[in-house]
Design a protein around this motif. Structure first.
Motif, short mmCIF file in Angstrom:
data_model
loop_
_atom_site.label_atom_id
_atom_site.label_comp_id
_atom_site.label_asym_id
_atom_site.label_seq_id
_atom_site.Cartn_x
_atom_site.Cartn_y
_atom_site.Cartn_z
N THR A 73 0.85 -1.19 0.00
CA THR A 73 0.00 0.00 0.00
C THR A 73 0.89 1.25 0.00
O THR A 73 2.08 1.17 0.34
N VAL A 74 0.28 2.38 -0.40
CA VAL A 74 1.08 3.60 -0.55
C VAL A 74 0.82 4.57 0.59
O VAL A 74 -0.33 4.84 0.93
N GLU A 75 1.90 5.07 1.17
CA GLU A 75 1.79 6.03 2.27
C GLU A 75 2.09 7.42 1.73
O GLU A 75 3.07 7.63 1.03
N LYS A 76 1.20 8.39 2.07
CA LYS A 76 1.49 9.80 1.73
C LYS A 76 1.94 10.49 3.00
O LYS A 76 1.11 10.84 3.83
N PRO A 77 3.22 10.66 3.23
CA PRO A 77 3.69 11.12 4.53
C PRO A 77 3.30 12.56 4.83
O PRO A 77 3.14 13.36 3.91
N SER A 78 3.13 12.86 6.12
CA SER A 78 2.78 14.24 6.49
C SER A 78 4.03 15.03 6.88
O SER A 78 3.97 16.24 7.07
N THR A 79 5.15 14.34 7.02
CA THR A 79 6.42 15.04 7.30
C THR A 79 7.45 14.53 6.29
O THR A 79 7.31 13.44 5.74
N PRO A 80 8.52 15.32 6.07
CA PRO A 80 9.52 14.88 5.08
C PRO A 80 10.11 13.51 5.45
O PRO A 80 10.42 13.26 6.61
N ASN A 81 10.20 12.67 4.44
CA ASN A 81 10.68 11.31 4.69
C ASN A 81 11.80 10.90 3.74
O ASN A 81 12.35 9.81 3.84
N GLY A 82 12.09 11.75 2.77
CA GLY A 82 13.11 11.35 1.79
C GLY A 82 13.82 12.58 1.23
O GLY A 82 13.49 13.72 1.58
N TYR A 83 14.76 12.32 0.35
CA TYR A 83 15.61 13.41 -0.15
C TYR A 83 15.52 13.47 -1.67
O TYR A 83 15.64 12.46 -2.36
N LYS A 84 15.29 14.71 -2.15
CA LYS A 84 15.27 14.96 -3.60
C LYS A 84 16.54 15.73 -3.95
O LYS A 84 17.07 16.47 -3.12
N PHE A 85 16.95 15.61 -5.19
CA PHE A 85 18.21 16.24 -5.61
C PHE A 85 17.94 17.07 -6.86
O PHE A 85 17.14 16.68 -7.72
N GLU A 86 18.61 18.21 -6.93
CA GLU A 86 18.41 19.10 -8.08
C GLU A 86 19.69 19.84 -8.41
O GLU A 86 20.50 20.10 -7.52
N LYS A 87 19.82 20.24 -9.67
CA LYS A 87 20.89 21.16 -10.06
C LYS A 87 20.26 22.52 -10.30
O LYS A 87 19.13 22.60 -10.81
N PHE A 88 21.00 23.57 -9.99
CA PHE A 88 20.50 24.93 -10.18
C PHE A 88 21.33 25.62 -11.26
O PHE A 88 22.56 25.63 -11.19
N ILE A 89 20.65 26.24 -12.21
CA ILE A 89 21.37 26.84 -13.34
C ILE A 89 22.30 27.96 -12.88
O ILE A 89 23.39 28.16 -13.43
N PHE A 90 21.91 28.67 -11.81
CA PHE A 90 22.75 29.81 -11.42
C PHE A 90 24.12 29.38 -10.91
O PHE A 90 25.02 30.21 -10.80
N ASP A 91 24.30 28.10 -10.62
CA ASP A 91 25.62 27.65 -10.19
C ASP A 91 26.66 27.78 -11.29
O ASP A 91 27.86 27.71 -11.02
N CYS A 92 26.20 27.93 -12.53
CA CYS A 92 27.19 28.04 -13.61
C CYS A 92 27.80 29.45 -13.67
O CYS A 92 28.79 29.66 -14.35
N LEU A 93 27.22 30.39 -12.95
CA LEU A 93 27.76 31.76 -13.01
C LEU A 93 29.23 31.79 -12.60
O LEU A 93 30.03 32.53 -13.15
N LYS A 94 29.57 30.96 -11.61
CA LYS A 94 30.95 31.07 -11.14
C LYS A 94 31.96 30.50 -12.13
O LYS A 94 33.16 30.68 -11.95
N ASP A 95 31.50 29.84 -13.16
CA ASP A 95 32.41 29.39 -14.22
C ASP A 95 32.67 30.49 -15.24
O ASP A 95 33.53 30.35 -16.12
N ALA A 96 31.88 31.57 -15.16
CA ALA A 96 32.00 32.62 -16.19
C ALA A 96 33.21 33.50 -15.89
O ALA A 96 33.40 33.94 -14.76
N LYS A 97 34.01 33.72 -16.94
CA LYS A 97 35.16 34.64 -16.75
C LYS A 97 34.62 36.05 -16.59
O LYS A 97 35.13 36.83 -15.80
N VAL A 98 33.59 36.37 -17.36
CA VAL A 98 32.96 37.68 -17.20
C VAL A 98 31.46 37.46 -16.96
O VAL A 98 30.78 36.81 -17.77
N CYS A 99 30.98 37.96 -15.84
CA CYS A 99 29.55 37.90 -15.53
C CYS A 99 29.12 39.32 -15.17
O CYS A 99 29.67 39.91 -14.24
N SER A 100 28.20 39.88 -15.92
CA SER A 100 27.82 41.28 -15.69
C SER A 100 26.41 41.34 -15.11
O SER A 100 25.53 40.59 -15.53
N CYS A 101 26.24 42.24 -14.16
CA CYS A 101 24.93 42.34 -13.49
C CYS A 101 24.31 43.70 -13.76
O CYS A 101 24.95 44.74 -13.58
#
Ligand code: UTP
Length: 468
Positions: A352-380
């Motif tokens: 049977t399937v449980e829908k938990p009411s509190t966090p029970n697991g871990y999700k993983f994601e990449k964020f596009i803004f992390d690539c900014l630090k690879d930029a030689k020039v980043c202008s704001c």
């Protein structure tokens, strides 16, 4: 993939429990589970397990332990600078060097809307969707500069079919379908605290989109990047689906990016208050970074300069310009993986399937803004949020459909005021009558003024709907 192949692969990676309900599954469920196993990326999962273990052991590095940071330099353009720099952007647009990239693969869980978030109705009078406003702005650009502006739209497997169907049903909002390129991001499983893949059905692995940072790999995998190169694009305007106020491929921003020779540029705005959850734009190790607000201490969030301004004043709203060469470079760079503790539906041992009411697991994601630090020039570049930013994130309150519709009306009312048409406003500066302007009718205050000067008349006592 065969059952034996799946069993071997899973046991080599410590995930054999994925097949524990095998004998209860029907043929279709078995086939779909094997297909899911075949697509699992065990090298990413191994990294995720390491990150999870470090996180739970408290050994993951915190922002405070990193090199010292400073607020990143931000350019504020005067009106005359803006006009000059916009000419460079207009030149790029007319030459067909500019494309547009939208990330729309998210789940929109805070909004709680059943369907792709881009289909959400935001038009104050017509209930037209977020996609409508974005698409019509692209159409306005292509008409204005007499050029096709290709649009790359990232979906996820969860919303891809519905997104495509919505564009079909709406005749691509007037765009040429050949200039709209859908591509799907990757999906990652979620893990239990001990690193086991979570099943949300006896024959189904729970999968979630791999974050907007999944865009880089997806651009390459789908051929979108190659398409950009074939079309001779040099610059790509990037934005998120939830903000219908965004000034897509704003010539001043494109010009600013080109003139500064940047790999990537960011539009940033003053935070509404110290606690606002925008990522903050900083400089560290001579590179520009966006640091999530959760990584700032309260003291840092509230720190003020002698003139009373917040020291970390500028936040990013995920409006960027990328050079195509930088995107190509970044597809091989490998962004860091972020972890989030979430409520994930889980199969119990009895199936049977449980829908938990509190966090029970871990999700993983990449964020596009992390690539900014690879930029030689980043202008704001600083922008005025009342003109360009009012996202639909939450069902109610701040950043909700209601606040977004009100902000749209207020922005259009200002356009009327600029054109010499004063509307009846309430004490909070919102027009009493509802307003909606199709971006193809007028995409800027100047275009509206030109339309009005050309003889379009307005009944100031009624709702105002202007459509092309
Ligand atoms: P958000 O961070 O607001 O996430 O995404 P979300 O999934 O839309 O909404 P919540 O957090 O579940 O309420 C910002 C932008 O990034 C895109 C979203 O579609 C939105 O345009 N995004 C997010 C992706 O394209 N893929 C993802 O995996 C996550």
């Amino acid at each position: 993939m065969t059952y034996e192949g799946a069993k071997k692969l899973l046991s080599e990676n410590g995930q054999e429990h994925v097949l524990r309900f095998w004998d209860r599954l029907n043929d279709a469920e078995k086939a779909s589970l094997l297909a899911q196993v075949e697509e699992l990326d065990f090298s990413s999962i191994a990294k995720q397990k390491e990150i999870l273990a470090a996180n739970l052991a408290g050994t993951a590095s915190a922002a405070g332990e990193q090199a010292p940071m400073e607020p990143a330099p931000v350019t504020v353009l005067s009106d005359s600078d803006r006009a000059d720099i916009a000419k460079i952007g207009e030149h790029e647009l007319k030459a067909g060097h500019v494309g547009v990239l939208l990330v729309a693969g998210g789940q929109g869980s805070r909004l709680g809307f059943d369907g792709p978030k881009g289909c959400y109705p935001v038009g104050p009078l017509t209930d037209e969707s977020l996609f409508y406003f974005h698409a019509r702005k692209l159409l306005a650009l292509s008409k204005r500069y007499e050029v096709s502006v290709p649009w790359y739209i990232m979906t996820s497997r969860t919303n891809d079919a519905d997104t495509r169907a919505f564009f079909e049903k709406n005749g691509y909002f007037g765009l040429n379908p050949k200039d709209v390129f859908f591509f799907t991001q990757g999906m990652w499983p979620a893990l239990t605290p001990d690193g086991r893949i979570i099943l949300d059905q006896p024959g189904h692995i729970f999968l979630g989109p791999d974050g907007h940072g999944g865009m880089l790999a997806a651009l390459e995998r789908s051929g979108a990047l190659e398409d950009m190169q074939k079309r001779g694009l040099r610059t790509v305007f990037y934005f998120q689906v939830d903000n219908p106020m965004v000034d897509i491929a704003d010539p001043a921003f494109i010009g600013f990016h080109v003139r500064s020779g940047a790999d990537v540029s960011a539009k940033v705005c003053a935070k509404r208050d110290p606690q606002e959850g925008l990522g903050v734009i900083v400089e560290r190790n001579r590179r520009t970074e966006i640091v999530e607000y959760t990584e700032f201490t309260d003291e840092q969030k509230n720190e003020r300069l002698p003139d009373g301004e917040l020291r970390y004043k500028y936040g990013s709203v995920a409006i960027h310009v990328f050079s195509v060469d930088f995107l190509v470079h970044e597809t091989h760079a490998g962004l860091p993986i972020h972890i989030a503790h979430k409520k994930i539906p889980t199969v119990r041992e009895d199936g049977t399937v449980e829908k938990p009411s509190t966090p029970n697991g871990y999700k993983f994601e990449k964020f596009i803004f992390d690539c900014l630090k690879d930029a030689k020039v980043c202008s704001c570049l600083a922008f005025d949020r009342t003109q360009e930013f009012s996202p639909v994130k939450n069902a109610e309150g701040k950043d909700s459909p209601a606040s977004c519709r009100a902000d749209l009306s207020r922005k259009w009312a200002r356009w009327f005021a600029d054109a010499g048409v004063t509307l009846d406003m309430d004490a909070d500066g919102y027009p009493r009558n509802r307003i909606e302007i199709d971006p193809v009718f007028a995409n800027t205050a100047e275009e509206l003024a030109a339309r009005l000067a050309a003889g379009v008349t307005i009944d100031r006592t009624a709702d105002i709907l202007l459509k092309a």
